[in-house]
Design an enzyme around this catalytic site. Structure first.
Site, PDB file in Angstrom:
ATOM      1  N   HIS A   1       4.824  -9.864   2.787  1.00 28.58           N
ATOM      2  CA  HIS A   1       3.943 -10.896   3.353  1.00 28.58           C
ATOM      3  C   HIS A   1       3.180 -11.691   2.295  1.00 28.58           C
ATOM      4  O   HIS A   1       2.462 -12.636   2.613  1.00 28.58           O
ATOM      5  CB  HIS A   1       2.986 -10.280   4.389  1.00 28.58           C
TER       6      HIS A   1
ATOM      7  N   THR B   1       0.827  -1.209   0.000  1.00 31.34           N
ATOM      8  CA  THR B   1       0.000   0.000   0.000  1.00 31.34           C
ATOM      9  C   THR B   1       0.858   1.254   0.000  1.00 31.34           C
ATOM     10  O   THR B   1       0.619   2.187  -0.777  1.00 31.34           O
ATOM     11  CB  THR B   1      -0.946   0.002   1.216  1.00 31.34           C
TER      12      THR B   1
ATOM     13  N   CYS C   1      -8.401  -6.602   1.726  1.00 32.58           N
ATOM     14  CA  CYS C   1      -8.598  -5.185   2.028  1.00 32.58           C
ATOM     15  C   CYS C   1     -10.063  -4.791   1.975  1.00 32.58           C
ATOM     16  O   CYS C   1     -10.468  -3.800   2.569  1.00 32.58           O
ATOM     17  CB  CYS C   1      -7.809  -4.330   1.038  1.00 32.58           C
TER      18      CYS C   1
ATOM     19  N   ASN D   1      -5.378  -9.241  -7.915  1.00 34.57           N
ATOM     20  CA  ASN D   1      -5.421  -9.925  -6.628  1.00 34.57           C
ATOM     21  C   ASN D   1      -6.693 -10.716  -6.389  1.00 34.57           C
ATOM     22  O   ASN D   1      -6.725 -11.580  -5.511  1.00 34.57           O
ATOM     23  CB  ASN D   1      -5.241  -8.903  -5.491  1.00 34.57           C
TER      24      ASN D   1
END
Length: 384
Positions: free
Chosen positions: A200, A70, A323, A149
């Site tokens: 991650h 981000t 998210c 994603n």
């Protein structure tokens, strides 16, 4: 436990955690301090930067450490816009970007920038012709996700890069967060100026990432202060996390070379079984998609209900991106691909890692079939 939510986050490797703990204990000093301990911490950062550069086939000086995808996306987009606003105020992106891209662009729109969102096909890919037609004299940036994603569609990054080489005033930013260690990408060959990565997503730790900035390119910083990272990203460096990220990328790169065919096979098994179910619609394209992401809908079932039902069997999948999963909105990616809104509300995402097996895949399919039968009976009884 069967964990099929690796696009949200991956489980850190044991060796990664061990590195983080050791560095946190033994090299805790501020790397900006002049004393010996500070120098040792700084040395570890430099060593990690060199390792990451070698793995990514870029120069160490082109790596800027951040807190994750981000921040890297925000820094790339806003930093470019602010630095080159005198060149123009037009930015091109797509309708299926990660929220950190989309929201950054919307913020810039409020500051006078004009944004063109390229539509995508039913397979989640842009039309190169439409990209060419969207370029203006005022265009200063093209920002595009490499691997989506939610559905795993892969954008034609190399083709876009070739086109943009004809426009030296236009910067090219790629969100490579979901692609790294799954879908190879050569930054320089593809003409990429800026590229975002998050640890991650490849078995590193949360709170660590990097932004590739092509050598010679300058952008405006978002965070100012102590002038770390060559003044582009101020703030005391997370030494242990940076070292852990380098280790995670090395281990994941090694696993990619050996285990990627297994990931492809596991996904293939799931697709073949899902095709047998009349209630299921597969959204992930069969071509030009990442090996680890699979998105589908179960007609008539709310996705969150299915997720929690599978959870009872100790199986973990997701709906949209992590998210957005707690926000009651329909996937903008699926809507952008032309999926009916009611079908999009039923979307499930399975995302794999190198650790997942074909045995797990068959267990998940069986549990999914049982869940459909069970929930179907519940729906019928409720109607009666």
């Amino acid at each position: 436990m069967i964990y099929f939510d690796n696009s949200a986050t991956t489980k850190p490797y044991k060796e990664v955690i061990e590195s983080f703990v050791k560095v946190s204990n033994d090299y805790f000093a501020n790397p900006s301090s002049l004393h010996k301990l500070g120098g040792q911490a700084e040395g570890l950062i430099n060593q990690a930067r060199n390792q990451l550069a070698q793995l990514l086939n870029i120069k160490p000086r082109e790596i800027y450490f951040t807190s994750g995808g981000t921040e890297s996306n925000n820094l790339a987009i806003k930093g470019s816009a602010m630095m080159y606003k005198n060149r123009g105020n037009h930015i091109i992106s797509t309708t299926i970007e990660h929220p950190s891209i989309r929201e950054s662009l919307e913020q810039l729109k409020g500051q006078g920038f004009e944004i063109t969102y390229l539509p995508v096909t039913s397979e989640g890919r842009i039309n190169i012709k439409e990209l060419k037609e969207s370029i203006r004299e005022e265009t200063i940036l093209v920002s595009m996700i490499h691997v989506n994603n939610e559905v795993g569609s892969i954008q034609p990054i190399r083709e876009v890069g070739e086109i943009l080489k004809k426009y030296p005033k236009i910067l090219f930013h790629v969100d490579h967060v979901q692609g790294v260690t799954k879908v190879p990408l050569d930054f320089h060959e593809c003409g990429i100026d800026l590229c975002s990565i998050s640890a991650h997503k490849f078995h590193g730790l949360k709170g660590n990432g990097l932004l590739f900035i092509r050598e010679g390119l300058r952008i405006s910083p978002l965070l100012t202060g102590g002038n770390q990272e060559w003044t582009i990203r101020s703030g005391t460096e997370n030494v242990a996390g940076i070292v852990a990220m380098a280790k995670a990328l090395r281990l994941s790169t090694e696993k990619m070379e050996k285990e990627l065919p297994n990931v492809v096979n596991v996904k293939k098994i799931i697709i073949e079984e899902l095709k047998k179910e009349n209630e299921i619609i597969i959204h992930t394209p069969f071509e030009n998609s990442a090996p680890h992401i699979l998105n589908f809908s179960i007609k008539g079932f709310k996705s969150e209900v299915v997720v929690h039902a599978l959870e009872e069997s100790n199986i973990f999948v997701s709906t949209t991106s992590a998210c957005s999963s707690k926000i009651k909105t329909v996937s903008h990616t699926l809507l952008g691909m032309g999926v009916d809104e009611e079908i999009a509300k039923s979307a499930i995402r399975i995302s794999l890692s190198f650790e997942n097996t074909d045995v797990e895949a068959r267990k998940v399919i069986k549990a999914l079939q049982q869940t459909i039968q069970k929930l179907g009976r519940t729906m019928i009884n409720n109607e009666v």
